[in-house]
Write a protein that holds these residues in place. Structure first.
Motif, PDB file in Angstrom:
ATOM      1  N   ILE A 346       0.849  -1.200   0.000  1.00  0.00           N
ATOM      2  CA  ILE A 346       0.000   0.000   0.000  1.00  0.00           C
ATOM      3  C   ILE A 346       0.889   1.256   0.000  1.00  0.00           C
ATOM      4  O   ILE A 346       0.641   2.204  -0.743  1.00  0.00           O
ATOM      5  N   ARG A 347       1.954   1.241   0.792  1.00  0.00           N
ATOM      6  CA  ARG A 347       2.879   2.389   0.816  1.00  0.00           C
ATOM      7  C   ARG A 347       3.460   2.624  -0.573  1.00  0.00           C
ATOM      8  O   ARG A 347       3.582   3.745  -1.051  1.00  0.00           O
ATOM      9  N   ARG A 348       3.843   1.512  -1.223  1.00  0.00           N
ATOM     10  CA  ARG A 348       4.473   1.624  -2.540  1.00  0.00           C
ATOM     11  C   ARG A 348       3.490   2.150  -3.586  1.00  0.00           C
ATOM     12  O   ARG A 348       3.807   3.061  -4.355  1.00  0.00           O
ATOM     13  N   ILE A 349       2.278   1.586  -3.591  1.00  0.00           N
ATOM     14  CA  ILE A 349       1.266   2.014  -4.568  1.00  0.00           C
ATOM     15  C   ILE A 349       0.958   3.505  -4.400  1.00  0.00           C
ATOM     16  O   ILE A 349       0.886   4.268  -5.367  1.00  0.00           O
ATOM     17  N   PHE A 350       0.793   3.931  -3.143  1.00  0.00           N
ATOM     18  CA  PHE A 350       0.461   5.342  -2.913  1.00  0.00           C
ATOM     19  C   PHE A 350       1.620   6.245  -3.319  1.00  0.00           C
ATOM     20  O   PHE A 350       1.413   7.296  -3.907  1.00  0.00           O
TER      21      PHE A 350
END
Ligand code: KG4
Ligand code: ZN
Length: 406
Positions: A346-350
């Motif tokens: 999720i951190r990476r996608i955001f």
């Protein structure tokens, strides 16, 4: 202002002492002491947080962690204290519903000088009410004995404001924040998009209509016979698969082409095409349940595929709704908070999507230690609240405390 903060809303007992200076334009927070005891191991055998057990553990942990936080902050000075009878009676009444705590409390405070702090902040909600009450009553007893003002903190405000902080080591700063701030709060109990238009003023933009995203992670993990809490376990499986697929090249995330190769493992993206900024995760969880009914014996590779697909489905929906909310609200700063924001994918996608789709917006994601529940975030929120509102006269636990109403 030196704030001693207490957090007991769920399964972490935490106390932190912070020196806080500044205002909304620029504030600095120096952590003097910070102690946290996680009950995860104890709740694991129940497959989730068991409120009565959480309450008992908080009652057992609070005095020892207070002692170690004060010691770390060099604020612990041993000296015999005479506690007048009427004070003792009042404190005993405050702690009457917290078995085991009264004795430990008096044993500690009768040997310890009043520490040089300016206020005590405590989480008032949202959370598990029996767990919240232990922290509140402990804070009330300390505030009465030490004659310190008491500040009630909304746990979710703690997540938002601590996500605005940056810095290394013991010093955090909150400065140069451009309003409005949009916060995506994702935890075991919450999935909300909240807009802070003005400092400390909130508006609910979207929320889950059923399960919280962390709850969905935990339930799906349970279906896959993974231990509690499930979020990190699902993440571990999904990341292992991504690493196998792309080697070290994490920038090129694989599209596993499940729709063609394994259509039976494909999961829905609930509400992704709807205009509303609300979420729904119950359907996603049910889809996994049905999938496993038809294929009860998943092998390790299939478990990884499913964890990967589940994480992708969650991340797709979280991003899509957040992007819609940015467009609707004109937010200038985006923050992510709550336990699920520890999730690597999720951190990476955001991080990637904000760069590509909203290059002018600043994204802030707190460090891993600040994403899960802690008392530093309670001190931060307590500081801003105390500056703004002064000190309230009484605090009541509210398991459903909200920051705003839609
Ligand atoms: O904010 P938090 O510590 O407690 C509250 O619910 O208030 O969040 C806990 C939730 C749990 O559901 C846990 O499974 C999830 O955060 N979580 C994660 C990860 N780490 C914790 N979910 C996905 N990926 C993670 N790495
Ligand atoms: Zn939390």
């Amino acid at each position: 202002m030196k704030i001693l903060a207490i957090e007991t809303s769920c399964d972490e007992t935490a106390i932190a002492i912070l020196e806080c200076v500044g205002d909304e334009t620029c504030a600095e927070f120096n952590t003097l002491g910070n102690t946290l005891l996680s009950q995860i191991e104890i709740h694991r055998e129940y497959g989730g947080v068991f409120p009565a057990l959480a309450k008992r553990e908080h009652a057992k942990n609070l005095v020892p962690i207070l002692e170690s936080a004060l010691e770390e902050a060099e604020l612990l000075h041993e000296d015999a204290q005479a506690i007048p009878e009427d004070m003792r009676a009042n404190i005993s009444a405050i702690l009457a519903r917290e078995p085991g705590l009264t004795e430990a409390f008096f044993a500690f405070v009768s040997e310890c000088e009043v520490p040089a702090i300016d206020a005590i902040a405590v989480t008032a909600g949202p959370g598990l009410e029996p767990a919240l009450w232990v922290g509140i009553n402990f804070a009330k007893a300390l505030a009465l004995l030490w004659q310190k003002p008491l500040v009630a903190v909304n746990h979710m405000e703690g997540h938002i404001l601590s996500a605005l902080a940056s810095g290394k080591g013991d010093t955090l700063t909150v400065q140069g924040i451009t309003l409005p701030v949009l916060a995506l709060l994702i935890s075991g109990g919450h999935t909300e998009l909240i807009l802070m238009k003005e400092w400390l003023e909130y508006e609910l933009v979207g929320a889950t209509r059923d399960d919280a995203v962390g709850e969905a992670f935990d339930k799906v993990a349970r279906m896959l016979s993974l231990p509690y809490p499930g979020g990190p376990e699902i993440s571990r499986l999904a990341e292992a698969l991504r690493a196998e697929q792309v080697g070290r090249d994490k920038a090129r995330l694989p599209d596993l082409g499940l729709a063609e190769t394994r259509p039976e493992l494909r999961l829905p993206r609930p509400m992704i095409h709807e205009d509303s900024c609300d979420f729904s995760f119950a359907g996603l969880k049910t889809a996994v349940l049905y999938l496993l009914k038809n294929r009860p014996e998943l092998n390790e590779e299939e478990k990884k595929l499913l964890a990967h697909e589940f994480e992708n489905a969650v991340a797709d929906v979280l991003w899509k709704k957040t992007a819609q909310a940015i467009e609707k609200t004109g937010a200038q700063t985006l923050v992510i908070g709550g336990g699920v924001s520890a999730n690597t994918h999720i951190r990476r996608i955001f991080t990637e999507n904000i760069k590509q789709e909203f290059p002018d917006i600043t994204l802030r994601i707190p460090s891993a230690a600040l994403t899960t529940d802690n008392a530093i975030m309670i001190a931060l929120a307590g500081f801003y609240r105390a500056r703004r509102e002064g000190i309230p006269t009484d605090i009541v636990a509210n398991g459903n405390l909200s920051l705003s109403h839609k």
